[in-house]
Design an enzyme around this catalytic site. Structure first.
Site, PDB file in Angstrom:
ATOM      1  N   ASP A 165      25.081 -30.641 -16.553  1.00  0.00           N
ATOM      2  CA  ASP A 165      24.004 -30.520 -17.528  1.00  0.00           C
ATOM      3  C   ASP A 165      24.338 -31.443 -18.694  1.00  0.00           C
ATOM      4  O   ASP A 165      25.190 -31.119 -19.534  1.00  0.00           O
ATOM      5  CB  ASP A 165      23.874 -29.076 -18.015  1.00  0.00           C
ATOM      6  CG  ASP A 165      23.308 -28.135 -16.952  1.00  0.00           C
ATOM      7  OD1 ASP A 165      23.590 -28.339 -15.757  1.00  0.00           O
ATOM      8  OD2 ASP A 165      22.589 -27.185 -17.328  1.00  0.00           O
ATOM      9  N   LYS A 229      15.559 -30.397 -18.398  1.00  0.00           N
ATOM     10  CA  LYS A 229      15.906 -29.119 -19.019  1.00  0.00           C
ATOM     11  C   LYS A 229      15.491 -29.126 -20.476  1.00  0.00           C
ATOM     12  O   LYS A 229      15.690 -30.130 -21.171  1.00  0.00           O
ATOM     13  CB  LYS A 229      17.417 -28.894 -18.871  1.00  0.00           C
ATOM     14  CG  LYS A 229      17.969 -27.645 -19.534  1.00  0.00           C
ATOM     15  CD  LYS A 229      19.475 -27.531 -19.265  1.00  0.00           C
ATOM     16  CE  LYS A 229      20.118 -26.408 -20.073  1.00  0.00           C
ATOM     17  NZ  LYS A 229      21.587 -26.318 -19.834  1.00  0.00           N
ATOM     18  N   LYS A 265      14.275 -26.724 -15.841  1.00  0.00           N
ATOM     19  CA  LYS A 265      15.109 -25.625 -16.317  1.00  0.00           C
ATOM     20  C   LYS A 265      14.805 -25.324 -17.780  1.00  0.00           C
ATOM     21  O   LYS A 265      15.265 -26.040 -18.669  1.00  0.00           O
ATOM     22  CB  LYS A 265      16.597 -25.957 -16.147  1.00  0.00           C
ATOM     23  CG  LYS A 265      17.537 -24.859 -16.666  1.00  0.00           C
ATOM     24  CD  LYS A 265      19.001 -25.243 -16.456  1.00  0.00           C
ATOM     25  CE  LYS A 265      19.948 -24.246 -17.104  1.00  0.00           C
ATOM     26  NZ  LYS A 265      21.386 -24.618 -16.918  1.00  0.00           N
TER      27      LYS A 265
END
Length: 329
Positions: A165, A229, A265
């Site tokens: 991430d 995300k 996400k």
């Protein structure tokens, strides 16, 4: 959707090759023209649609399915300076067996930790199917030189991370240095290779406008993101129905144009079952069943799981559990 890019081979697997957009990303000016040529976002319409979808109710049988689906989509997360191996092992045990009294409870999708805790998490989830995600690239600010970001990523993967991430440099993005941000994402994607999936965090709460969120979404997808995300969870405004809806629309349009499917996400601020189900409705109504799977949609959360477990027990037994039923994160 306006573009001057050539059409890549449709793979549907995420991570579109950057060569497919070589003409668009040949220079800062070309990339700026493309991103600023995207349709402007109707903020009022976007927020109204997100609010409307959030009011939909679902039947009890569907709610049971939605709760289990949401549990299976959680990246159970601890990203604190006080994280210890013991805390990470406890979190990993919870991810593998969220409800020790009910073996039908699905596992979470992943455990998300700092790079130095990856090996501990990897050992704790071994054999379970739970992935280990690691934040990297100078999380949460993203303010570091590219060699540092690459080393951060390489260390996490070497320790066993299945997913990375990364955070974009919001300062560079807001200053209009789009090519710099693109090249950094592409470089991190190259470092991940086929060893780890890449989630690109925009920190939507710092991007100021919906137009910027749309631009960041396309920038990340063109650079090779496997997931886009919303947030780090470290700022005041994190995932919202509106910014998540906008990103879902972006991945829908990207797949329509390129044939490549990208995950989404939302992270930070999603704390209870009612909120989680609203996000699942957004997914179903915007991109459809293809994304209703933890390979393509995740929740970045730490406290959400507890409420899902309590609601799950309520559906099974007709009553809420006591306060000691779930662990305190």
């Amino acid at each position: 959707m306006p573009t001057t890019a050539s059409s890549p081979t449709a793979s549907g697997a995420g991570g579109a090759p950057t060569s497919a957009f070589a003409d668009v990303t040949a220079s800062d000016s070309a990339l700026r023209r493309f991103l600023h040529g995207l349709p402007g976002v109707d903020a009022v319409g976007l927020e109204a649609r997100a609010a409307s979808l959030g009011t939909r109710s679902i039947k009890t049988t569907s709610k049971a399915y939605a709760i289990d689906l949401a549990i299976s989509m959680i990246d159970l997360t601890t990203l604190e300076g006080a994280d210890t191996p013991g805390k990470v092992r406890a979190l990993a045990a919870k991810a593998v067996r969220p409800d020790p009294t009910d073996r039908t409870t699905p596992t979470t999708a992943a455990v998300c930790v700092y790079p130095d805790m990856v090996a501990t998490a990897k050992a704790a989830v071994a054999g379970s199917g739970v992935k280990v995600a690691s934040v990297a690239t100078a999380f949460p600010a993203g303010r570091a030189a590219l060699p540092v970001k690459l080393a951060d990523t390489a260390d996490a993967i070497a320790a066993g991370a299945d997913e990375i991430d990364m955070v974009i440099d919001r300062g560079a993005f807001l200053a209009g240095h789009y090519l710099q941000v693109f090249e950094q994402i592409a470089a991190i994607k190259a470092e991940c290779g086929d060893r780890a999936r890449l989630k690109v965090i925009f920190e939507t709460g710092e991007l100021s406008t919906y137009d910027n969120i749309r631009r960041a979404s396309w920038l990340g997808m063109m650079a090779g993101a496997d997931f886009i995300k919303t947030s780090t969870g470290k700022v005041a405004v994190n995932a919202t129905p509106a910014n998540t809806l906008l990103m879902l629309e972006a991945v829908r349009d990207f797949r329509a144009q390129t044939g490549v499917q990208i995950g989404v996400k939302p992270a930070g601020g999603i704390r209870n079952t009612k909120e989680a189900i609203k996000f699942l409705v957004l997914v179903n109504e915007t991109v459809g069943e293809d994304w209703l799977d933890n390979h393509w949609f995740r929740f970045g959360a730490s406290s959400l799981l507890n409420d899902l477990l309590m609601q799950r027990q309520k559906l099974a037994t007709g009553r809420y559990s006591g306060p000691d039923y779930v662990t305190v994160d």
